[in-house]
Design an enzyme around this catalytic site. Structure first.
Site, PDB file in Angstrom:
ATOM      1  N   LYS A   1       0.773  -1.320  -0.121  1.00  0.00           N
ATOM      2  CA  LYS A   1      -0.094  -0.012   0.034  1.00  0.00           C
ATOM      3  C   LYS A   1       0.683   1.351  -0.019  1.00  0.00           C
ATOM      4  O   LYS A   1       1.973   1.304   0.358  1.00  0.00           O
ATOM      5  CB  LYS A   1      -0.869   0.071   1.312  1.00  0.00           C
ATOM      6  CG  LYS A   1      -2.038   0.995   1.071  1.00  0.00           C
ATOM      7  CD  LYS A   1      -3.037   0.262   0.541  1.00  0.00           C
ATOM      8  CE  LYS A   1      -4.519   0.810   0.500  1.00  0.00           C
ATOM      9  NZ  LYS A   1      -5.719  -0.244  -0.114  1.00  0.00           N
TER      10      LYS A   1
HETATM   11  N1  GLU Z   1      -7.093   0.105  -3.054  1.00  0.00           N
HETATM   12  C1  GLU Z   1      -7.957  -0.997  -3.320  1.00  0.00           C
HETATM   13  C2  GLU Z   1      -8.007  -2.003  -2.386  1.00  0.00           C
HETATM   14  O1  GLU Z   1      -7.769  -1.517  -1.275  1.00  0.00           O
HETATM   15  C3  GLU Z   1      -7.490  -1.684  -4.711  1.00  0.00           C
HETATM   16  C4  GLU Z   1      -6.204  -2.328  -4.787  1.00  0.00           C
HETATM   17  C5  GLU Z   1      -5.732  -2.849  -6.074  1.00  0.00           C
HETATM   18  O2  GLU Z   1      -6.630  -2.885  -7.024  1.00  0.00           O
HETATM   19  O3  GLU Z   1      -4.576  -3.143  -6.343  1.00  0.00           O
HETATM   20  O4  GLU Z   1      -8.209  -3.020  -2.265  1.00  0.00           O
END
Ligand code: GLU
Length: 432
Positions: free
Chosen positions: A122
C-alpha cells in the site's frame, strides 16, 4: 516436524511510534487472533506481523503560488510470497505509516483469499487532495512516482487507486514510470483509463463486488433486496457504485454521507439527484434531498444493509451498540475496530468483512494486469461474469470456514488468506 524455537524479533532499531497507531493495532490484533485459530507456526507469524519493506519519501512540490511544499509519501511492501506486491495509493490528510502498513497487510490477505498471484502493498501521501490544484496534484504524483522508481514495476510492485486517487493519477504514474523506463509500461499500474490499457469495469469493480456479496448474504438470511433499505457512509467510487447497484435492485437508500456531512431521508434519497449534485460540486455539501447530520451519524440509522465505504476505524465499541442493520458490508478497508466485532456479533449483525467485501477492486486490477500483459482485452460482460463468480465463490468459502470452525466471517476470511500465504512460504522456505 522437528521443534523449532520461536523467532526472536529485534524491534529496537525501528521507530516504534507507528506500531501503536490505531490502524496498525487493529490489523495486528486481528492477525494474532487469526494466527491463533490457524495454530500458525510462530516463526511464520513473526515474519508476517511485519512488512518486508518500508519506504518513506519526501515529495517536494512547487505550488501554484511559487512556494515549495514538502509532503511525506509512503510505500509499504508487506509480502510478495505469492506474486508481485499489489495495492492502492491513498491521498488523505490523516495518512501515516501505521495506517499504510495496516492496509498493506490487508492487501496480502485479500489477494490470498481471492487466490490471486499477487502480494500485498500500500502507498499513501499525507495530503488533502481537495486542497490541491490539478497542476499541484500532477507534480505531487510524478515526483512521488520518481522517488519510488526502484521499487515499482509490473513484476515488482503495482499500484492502483485508493481513497483520494483516481484514473487520472494512475495515468500520471504510468507516464512517469514509462518516461524513465524509456518504454511504455502500462502494466506498472492498474485502475488506468480504458484508453490507456485499463480494464472495462475496473472503476465499478469494488462497488459491484460489494453488491455481489450483499446478494449472497441477503439470500442466506432471507432478506428481499427489492424491499430492503440501505445506508452508505462515504459516497466516493465504492459507495456511490454500490448504492446505484442496490437501487437498481429496488432497494431504498435512506441515508448517505461524505466529508461534507450526512443526509437522511426515510422516504428514500434519489440516486440520480445525488449523482447530479456531485457532477456540479466536488462534495454533497448543500444537498437538499435529506436532513443534514454529522457524517458519522448515518452509521446508526436503522436499515437492512449498512455500507461503510469511507475511512477506517469508524465503527467502535462506542457506536457499535447503536448500529441497527442486518448486514454490514465493509466496502471500506478496516472500518470496524476489533472491540466492536463481538458487539455486532451479539446483536445478530451479518458482517461481510473488508478483505472479502471490497476484494472486487483488486480482482479486476488483476484482470487488468493480465489483459495488459497479453495485450488482449475482454468485454465488460466477460469481466462481470468472472468477477461475479470469484466474489461469490470467495463468499461461500468464507461462510464454509466460519461454519465449520465456528468463527466469525472476519476471522474466516483472514484465516483463508493467511493460510494460503503460509503454504506458499513453507514451500519457498527461508533464504539465508
Ligand atoms: N485500493 C484497493 C484496495 O484496497 C484496490 C487495490 C488494487 O486494485 O490493487 O483493495
Amino acid at each position: 516436524m522437528a521443534h523449532t524455537p520461536a523467532a526472536t524479533v529485534h524491534n529496537h532499531s525501528i521507530g516504534l511510534q507507528w506500531e501503536s497507531s490505531p490502524a496498525r493495532r487493529q490489523s495486528i490484533q486481528n492477525f494474532d487472533h487469526a494466527a491463533e485459530i490457524l495454530n500458525l507456526d510462530p516463526n511464520t507469524a513473526a515474519r508476517l506481523r511485519r512488512p518486508e519493506k518500508i519506504i518513506i519519501v519526501s515529495v517536494p512540490v512547487r505550488m501554484d503560488d511559487g512556494s515549495v511544499e514538502v509532503f511525506t509519501g509512503y510505500r509499504v511492501q508487506h509480502n510478495d510470497s505469492c506474486g508481485p506486491y499489489k495495492g492502492g495509493i491513498r491521498y488523505h490528510p490523516t495518512v501515516d505509516l501505521g495506517e499504510v502498513a495496516a492496509l498493506a497487510m490487508a492487501m496480502t490477505w485479500k489477494c490470498g483469499l481471492m487466490n490471486l498471484p499477487l502480494g500485498g502493498a500500500k502507498g499513501g501521501i499525507e495530503v488533502d487532495p481537495l486542497a490541491l490544484s490539478r497542476d499541484e496534484m500532477q507534480s505531487l504524483t510524478r515526483r512521488y512516482t520518481a522517488e519510488l522508481l526502484a521499487v515499482l514495476g509490473p513484476e515488482r510492485d503495482i499500484p492502483a487507486p485508493d481513497m483520494g486517487t483516481n484514473e487520472q493519477i494512475m495515468s500520471w504514474i504510468m507516464d512517469t514510470y514509462s518516461q524513465h523506463a524509456g518504454v511504455i509500461t502500462p502494466e506498472v499500474v492498474t485502475g488506468k483509463p480504458v484508453e490507456l490499457g485499463g480494464s472495462a469495469l475496473r472503476k465499478e469493480a469494488t462497488g459491484r463486488g460489494v453488491v455481489y456479496c450483499i446478494e449472497e448474504a441477503a439470500r442466506e438470511i432471507g432478506l428481499d433486496l427489492s424491499k430492503a433499505t440501505f445506508v452508505v457512509h462515504g459516497f466516493g467510487n465504492v459507495g456511490s457504485v454500490a448504492a446505484t447497484e442496490l437501487a437498481a435492485r429496488g432497494a431504498k437508500c435512506v441515508a448517505v454521507a461524505d466529508v461534507s456531512g450526512g443526509y437522511i431521508n426515510p422516504a428514500g434519497l434519489s440516486l440520480e439527484a445525488l449523482h447530479a449534485h456531485l457532477r456540479r460540486h466536488r462534495t454533497l455539501a448543500d444537498f437538499k434531498g435529506g436532513d443534514r447530520v454529522a457524517p458519522g451519524d448515518v452509521l446508526t440509522v436503522p436499515c437492512d444493509v449498512l455500507i461503510p465505504a469511507a475511512t477506517g476505524q469508524v465503527i467502535t465499541a462506542t457506536n457499535a451498540p447503536a448500529v441497527r442493520c442486518r448486514i454490514l458490508a465493509e466496502g471500506a478497508n478496516a472500518p470496524t475496530m476489533p472491540e466492536a466485532d463481538p458487539i455486532l456479533l451479539n446483536n445478530g449483525v451479518f458482517v461481510i468483512p473488508d478483505v472479502l467485501c471490497n476484494a472486487g477492486g483488486v480482482t479486476v486490477s488483476y484482470f487488468e494486469w493480465v489483459q495488459g500483459g497479453m495485450h488482449f482485452f475482454w468485454s465488460e460482460a466477460e469481466i462481470d461474469e468472472r468477477l461475479s463468480k470469484l466474489m461469490r465463490d470467495a463468499f461461500h468459502r468464507v461462510r464454509e470456514f466460519a461454519r465449520s470452525r465456528n468463527v466469525s466471517n472476519r476471522m474466516a476470511a483472514l484465516c483463508i488468506g493467511i493460510a494460503r500465504v503460509d503454504r506458499v512460504m513453507r514451500r519457498r522456505g527461508l533464504y539465508a
